[in-house]
Design a protein around this motif. Structure first.
Motif, mmCIF file in Angstrom:
data_model
loop_
_atom_site.group_PDB
_atom_site.id
_atom_site.type_symbol
_atom_site.label_atom_id
_atom_site.label_comp_id
_atom_site.label_asym_id
_atom_site.label_seq_id
_atom_site.Cartn_x
_atom_site.Cartn_y
_atom_site.Cartn_z
ATOM 1 N N GLY A 32 -51.097 4.434 -31.136
ATOM 2 C CA GLY A 32 -50.931 5.474 -30.450
ATOM 3 C C GLY A 32 -49.962 5.002 -29.071
ATOM 4 N N VAL A 33 -50.573 4.128 -28.473
ATOM 5 C CA VAL A 33 -49.593 3.663 -27.152
ATOM 6 C C VAL A 33 -48.398 3.353 -27.611
ATOM 7 C CG1 VAL A 33 -49.498 2.069 -25.189
ATOM 8 C CG2 VAL A 33 -51.651 3.031 -25.775
ATOM 9 N N GLY A 34 -48.262 2.427 -28.693
ATOM 10 C CA GLY A 34 -46.879 2.281 -29.062
ATOM 11 C C GLY A 34 -46.039 3.031 -29.670
ATOM 12 N N PHE B 287 -54.382 10.968 -40.647
ATOM 13 C CA PHE B 287 -53.922 12.118 -41.322
ATOM 14 C C PHE B 287 -52.813 12.819 -40.582
ATOM 15 C CE2 PHE B 287 -54.063 16.976 -42.059
ATOM 16 C CZ PHE B 287 -53.910 16.878 -43.330
ATOM 17 N N ASN B 288 -52.612 12.590 -39.178
ATOM 18 C CA ASN B 288 -51.643 13.469 -38.414
ATOM 19 C C ASN B 288 -50.596 12.538 -37.806
ATOM 20 O OD1 ASN B 288 -52.532 16.385 -38.277
ATOM 21 N ND2 ASN B 288 -54.342 15.425 -37.497
ATOM 22 N N GLY B 289 -50.972 11.074 -37.889
ATOM 23 C CA GLY B 289 -50.220 10.264 -37.127
ATOM 24 C C GLY B 289 -48.449 10.297 -37.346
ATOM 25 N N ARG C 247 -42.421 13.004 -33.905
ATOM 26 C CA ARG C 247 -41.925 14.033 -32.792
ATOM 27 C C ARG C 247 -42.064 13.666 -31.421
ATOM 28 N NH1 ARG C 247 -45.457 19.159 -35.235
ATOM 29 N NH2 ARG C 247 -44.004 20.150 -36.481
ATOM 30 N N ASN C 248 -43.017 12.400 -31.335
ATOM 31 C CA ASN C 248 -42.914 11.853 -30.017
ATOM 32 C C ASN C 248 -41.975 10.486 -29.701
ATOM 33 O OD1 ASN C 248 -44.935 13.782 -29.268
ATOM 34 N ND2 ASN C 248 -46.477 12.140 -30.109
ATOM 35 N N GLY C 249 -41.446 10.131 -30.738
ATOM 36 C CA GLY C 249 -40.541 8.944 -30.489
ATOM 37 C C GLY C 249 -39.034 9.434 -30.812
ATOM 38 N N ARG C 250 -38.167 8.461 -30.344
ATOM 39 C CA ARG C 250 -36.857 8.492 -30.785
ATOM 40 C C ARG C 250 -36.418 7.719 -32.090
ATOM 41 N NH1 ARG C 250 -33.827 8.393 -24.753
ATOM 42 N NH2 ARG C 250 -34.844 10.094 -24.106
ATOM 43 N N TRP C 251 -36.098 8.175 -33.184
ATOM 44 C CA TRP C 251 -35.661 7.689 -34.364
ATOM 45 C C TRP C 251 -34.329 7.631 -34.742
ATOM 46 C CZ3 TRP C 251 -39.772 4.821 -34.902
ATOM 47 C CH2 TRP C 251 -41.158 5.214 -34.466
ATOM 48 N N SER D 296 -33.216 7.392 -37.774
ATOM 49 C CA SER D 296 -32.954 7.948 -39.011
ATOM 50 C C SER D 296 -34.593 7.932 -39.674
ATOM 51 C CB SER D 296 -32.364 7.173 -39.861
ATOM 52 O OG SER D 296 -32.527 5.695 -40.400
ATOM 53 N N VAL D 297 -34.741 8.603 -40.746
ATOM 54 C CA VAL D 297 -36.030 8.490 -41.603
ATOM 55 C C VAL D 297 -36.374 6.918 -41.928
ATOM 56 C CG1 VAL D 297 -37.259 9.201 -43.585
ATOM 57 C CG2 VAL D 297 -36.015 10.942 -42.372
ATOM 58 N N GLU D 298 -35.344 6.404 -42.338
ATOM 59 C CA GLU D 298 -35.560 5.077 -42.978
ATOM 60 C C GLU D 298 -36.048 4.229 -41.705
ATOM 61 O OE1 GLU D 298 -35.712 3.956 -45.967
ATOM 62 O OE2 GLU D 298 -35.512 5.998 -46.594
ATOM 63 N N HIS D 299 -35.392 4.297 -40.632
ATOM 64 C CA HIS D 299 -35.688 3.682 -39.326
ATOM 65 C C HIS D 299 -37.350 3.841 -39.013
ATOM 66 C CE1 HIS D 299 -35.696 3.226 -34.703
ATOM 67 N NE2 HIS D 299 -36.139 1.897 -35.321
ATOM 68 N N PHE D 300 -37.712 5.147 -39.098
ATOM 69 C CA PHE D 300 -39.143 5.626 -38.744
ATOM 70 C C PHE D 300 -40.096 5.054 -39.789
ATOM 71 C CE2 PHE D 300 -42.733 8.205 -39.948
ATOM 72 C CZ PHE D 300 -43.440 8.551 -38.603
ATOM 73 N N LYS D 301 -39.668 5.153 -41.031
ATOM 74 C CA LYS D 301 -40.439 4.322 -42.191
ATOM 75 C C LYS D 301 -40.690 2.960 -42.095
ATOM 76 C CE LYS D 301 -39.839 6.146 -46.149
ATOM 77 N NZ LYS D 301 -38.974 6.631 -47.865
ATOM 78 N N ARG D 302 -39.518 2.124 -41.641
ATOM 79 C CA ARG D 302 -39.643 0.703 -41.604
ATOM 80 C C ARG D 302 -40.496 0.390 -40.285
ATOM 81 N NH1 ARG D 302 -34.533 0.076 -41.343
ATOM 82 N NH2 ARG D 302 -34.264 0.285 -39.035
#
Length: 209
Positions: free
Chosen positions: A33-35, A60-62, A68-72, A74-80
């Motif tokens: 959560g902090v990260g 479940f909600n992470g 929504r709380n981070g800057r990504w 792309s979707v691939e960046h988020f998934k990675r």
């Protein structure tokens, strides 16, 4: 006079491909959560309830909260990034399990191979009262209790199961180490399903215990 109502900010839409269980959030809880700027995960620090419930809430909600709380980029960046959290979570948990197992195994090995326990088992197997009640051969289980050492001396308070063809029970042992040698000071046998304990050192039966 013209009003200037604030336009509500729409929450960032959640891509369907990331709206799934987040193993990193589940395994690493508030650390994840902090990260990921998801500070609601700090509720996991609440004893008992937070520690038991929040990992499942985060799992479940992470992914939604982190998106929504981070800057990504792309979707691939988020998934990675989330995949790396999951991998590190698995490594830390597996490492903890291995470490715990090693500590427990080392403790059991120490007690099982301690001189005090070995002396207790050999004394039990050679004791005529014990062999008459339990039968032969007598098998001894893993010991539990405490063994301490100080300045070359030692003290042991152990208990372990004992069984033979006739009966089974529990042995309670007290021993001390002086001048480099262990000696039994008290050793009793409590047979399963029977009242009282048998003093294997003095050969007496105590029905008041």
């Amino acid at each position: 006079m013209m009003s200037n109502p604030q336009v509500p900010i729409e929450p960032k839409p959640i891509p369907p491909e990331i709206d799934r269980w987040n193993w990193g959030a589940f395994l690493l809880s508030w650390i994840w959560g902090v990260g990921n700027n998801t500070f609601i995960a700090l509720f996991a620090l609440i004893p008992i309830v937070g520690q038991l419930v929040m990992p499942f809430v985060l799992g479940f909600n992470g992914s939604r909260w982190a998106w929504r709380n981070g800057r990504w980029d792309s979707v691939e960046h988020f998934k990675r990034v989330q995949r790396l959290w999951a991998i590190w979570g698995a490594i830390i948990w597996l490492g903890g399990i291995v470490l715990f197992g090693g500590i427990m195994g080392g403790g059991l090995y120490f007690f099982k191979h301690s001189e005090a326990y070995q002396l207790g088992v050999s004394t039990l197997q050679a004791n005529p009262v014990a062999t008459n009640l339990l039968g032969t051969p007598i098998a001894a289980g893993f010991p539990t209790g405490n063994i301490s050492y100080e300045n070359g001396s030692g003290r042991a308070v152990l208990s372990f199961s004992a069984s033979g063809p006739k009966a089974a029970g529990t042995v309670f042992l007290q021993a001390v180490k002086k001048d480099g040698a262990w000696a039994i000071t008290r050793m009793t046998l409590k047979l399963d399903g029977r009242d009282g304990v048998i003093d294997l050192v003095n050969g007496a039966k105590n029905n008041s215990t």
